[in-house]
Design an enzyme around this catalytic site. Structure first.
Site, PDB file in Angstrom:
ATOM      1  N   ASP A  44      15.384  86.849  22.254  1.00 47.22           N
ATOM      2  CA  ASP A  44      14.343  86.209  21.442  1.00 47.22           C
ATOM      3  C   ASP A  44      13.874  84.906  22.104  1.00 47.22           C
ATOM      4  O   ASP A  44      13.010  84.207  21.576  1.00 47.22           O
ATOM      5  CB  ASP A  44      14.770  86.021  19.980  1.00 47.22           C
ATOM      6  CG  ASP A  44      15.959  85.110  19.817  1.00 47.22           C
ATOM      7  OD1 ASP A  44      16.507  84.643  20.829  1.00 47.22           O
ATOM      8  OD2 ASP A  44      16.350  84.844  18.651  1.00 47.22           O
ATOM      9  N   SER A  45      14.418  84.608  23.297  1.00 45.57           N
ATOM     10  CA  SER A  45      13.865  83.539  24.138  1.00 45.57           C
ATOM     11  C   SER A  45      12.429  83.912  24.526  1.00 45.57           C
ATOM     12  O   SER A  45      11.691  83.081  25.060  1.00 45.57           O
ATOM     13  CB  SER A  45      14.730  83.327  25.383  1.00 45.57           C
ATOM     14  OG  SER A  45      15.003  84.558  26.019  1.00 45.57           O
ATOM     15  N   ASP A  83      17.744  91.583  21.053  1.00 48.18           N
ATOM     16  CA  ASP A  83      18.108  90.485  20.166  1.00 48.18           C
ATOM     17  C   ASP A  83      17.460  90.743  18.812  1.00 48.18           C
ATOM     18  O   ASP A  83      16.247  90.965  18.742  1.00 48.18           O
ATOM     19  CB  ASP A  83      17.480  89.189  20.726  1.00 48.18           C
ATOM     20  CG  ASP A  83      18.491  88.104  20.978  1.00 48.18           C
ATOM     21  OD1 ASP A  83      19.638  88.240  20.534  1.00 48.18           O
ATOM     22  OD2 ASP A  83      18.113  87.124  21.631  1.00 48.18           O
ATOM     23  N   LYS A 112      21.850  92.439  19.427  1.00 47.96           N
ATOM     24  CA  LYS A 112      22.646  91.201  19.499  1.00 47.96           C
ATOM     25  C   LYS A 112      22.368  90.361  18.251  1.00 47.96           C
ATOM     26  O   LYS A 112      21.215  90.227  17.830  1.00 47.96           O
ATOM     27  CB  LYS A 112      22.303  90.406  20.767  1.00 47.96           C
ATOM     28  CG  LYS A 112      23.119  89.092  20.868  1.00 47.96           C
ATOM     29  CD  LYS A 112      23.071  88.488  22.253  1.00 47.96           C
ATOM     30  CE  LYS A 112      21.813  87.728  22.545  1.00 47.96           C
ATOM     31  NZ  LYS A 112      21.540  86.581  21.646  1.00 47.96           N
ATOM     32  N   GLU A 114      23.283  86.594  16.348  1.00 47.55           N
ATOM     33  CA  GLU A 114      23.834  85.244  16.498  1.00 47.55           C
ATOM     34  C   GLU A 114      24.708  84.897  15.295  1.00 47.55           C
ATOM     35  O   GLU A 114      24.423  85.309  14.161  1.00 47.55           O
ATOM     36  CB  GLU A 114      22.692  84.221  16.609  1.00 47.55           C
ATOM     37  CG  GLU A 114      21.969  84.311  17.933  1.00 47.55           C
ATOM     38  CD  GLU A 114      20.927  83.202  18.117  1.00 47.55           C
ATOM     39  OE1 GLU A 114      20.914  82.219  17.359  1.00 47.55           O
ATOM     40  OE2 GLU A 114      20.118  83.342  19.054  1.00 47.55           O
ATOM     41  N   GLU A 181      27.596  80.716  24.416  1.00 43.01           N
ATOM     42  CA  GLU A 181      26.519  79.852  24.936  1.00 43.01           C
ATOM     43  C   GLU A 181      26.878  78.370  24.817  1.00 43.01           C
ATOM     44  O   GLU A 181      27.253  77.894  23.731  1.00 43.01           O
ATOM     45  CB  GLU A 181      25.201  80.147  24.197  1.00 43.01           C
ATOM     46  CG  GLU A 181      24.056  79.272  24.713  1.00 43.01           C
ATOM     47  CD  GLU A 181      22.665  79.742  24.322  1.00 43.01           C
ATOM     48  OE1 GLU A 181      22.517  80.859  23.773  1.00 43.01           O
ATOM     49  OE2 GLU A 181      21.716  78.973  24.587  1.00 43.01           O
TER      50      GLU A 181
END
Ligand code: KIV
Length: 276
Positions: A44-45, A83, A112, A114, A181
């Protein structure tokens, strides 16, 4: 080389380092896949490096799904992980399975997630529904405002133990790997040694079982921020600038297109031109 499976990634913990890169489109996906990267992540970057947004949580579900489809079409061998954007599971946790299935339908082989307060609930639901999940702890950009900004996580014993606890919860729930991270290397080394599943680090030192970078950072394409952990392997923004400048100059001077780049009428049709 055969298709990389989730089992292969888990087994790499004991053998080789795992390589992962983010990717957002078909053409780059083909290059990364052919170069031999193990995991391609539609991160999602995308929000920052492709869409120019400040926060990753602003990316829309439809945007992530479109880019997942594009990447999946370009991949033959790498494992494709998408993501889940903030809107797909943190805003309404109850819809997480429905949303995750959309990513699998778009071509992802895993999603993925978070860490956030209801992360265990979401991961449990997805895994129960047979959707493979990669976890992500430490600096979690979707909830960065709750972490006091883009800061290193796990800086003291208390914080490190919280991260270790999160890692163990996720492992128990069945995630197949875990992104760490912005964590001091000593803490990620401890987490890596304490888990059976592989860890993949970004700003988490060399003792993780694998590494991930944002593709646009590695290629020097994103200039807005350059975190300490980024290594620019090749700054292609300069080469792109040179190529585009040459094109502009060639068009202006009539040097592009040349005959070889133009379509021509066959000889017998040239008469048409003369009759006019
Ligand atoms: O979105 C992303 O690029 C990521 C990586 C930093 C792991 O989540």
């Amino acid at each position: 080389m055969g298709k990389i499976t989730i089992k292969d990634i888990i087994e790499k913990k004991q053998k080789k380092k795992i390589t992962m890169l983010t990717c957002y489109d078909y053409s780059f996906a083909r290059i990364l896949d052919e170069a031999g990267v193990d995991i391609i992540l539609i991160g999602d970057s995308l929000a920052n490096v492709v869409l120019g947004l400040e926060e990753t949580r602003r990316v829309a579900l439809g945007e992530m799904l479109n880019h997942t489809k594009a990447v999946a079409l370009g991949v033959r061998r790498s494992l494709v992980v998408a993501d889940m954007p903030y809107v797909a599971y943190q805003r309404n946790t109850k819809r997480c399975v429905v949303q995750a299935r959309k990513f699998i339908k778009a071509g992802a082989e895993a999603v993925k997630i978070e860490w956030f307060k209801d992360c265990p609930y979401v991961v449990e639901k997805l895994i129960k529904d047979k959707i493979p999940v990669m976890g992500h702890i430490g600096l979690t950009p979707q909830t960065v405002h709750l972490l006091g900004g883009y800061k290193i996580q796990g800086r003291n014993q208390e914080e490190a133990l919280v991260l270790l606890k999160q890692a163990k919860i996720l492992q128990k729930l069945g995630v197949f790997s875990l992104v760490l991270e912005c964590i001091p290397w000593q803490v990620s080394k401890l987490i890596t040694k304490s888990l059976k599943i592989p860890t993949i680090g970004i700003g988490a030192g060399k003792y993780c079982n694998g590494q991930v970078l944002v593709l646009y950072d590695l290629l020097g394409l994103y200039k807005k921020k350059k975190p300490k952990f980024v290594r620019v392997y090749k700054d292609i923004s300069f080469q792109i600038n040179t190529a585009v400048s040459e094109y502009i100059s060639d068009v202006k001077r009539g040097r592009f297109p040349a005959e070889a780049e133009s379509f021509s009428l066959k000889n017998q049709h040239l008469r048409l031109k003369k009759q006019k």
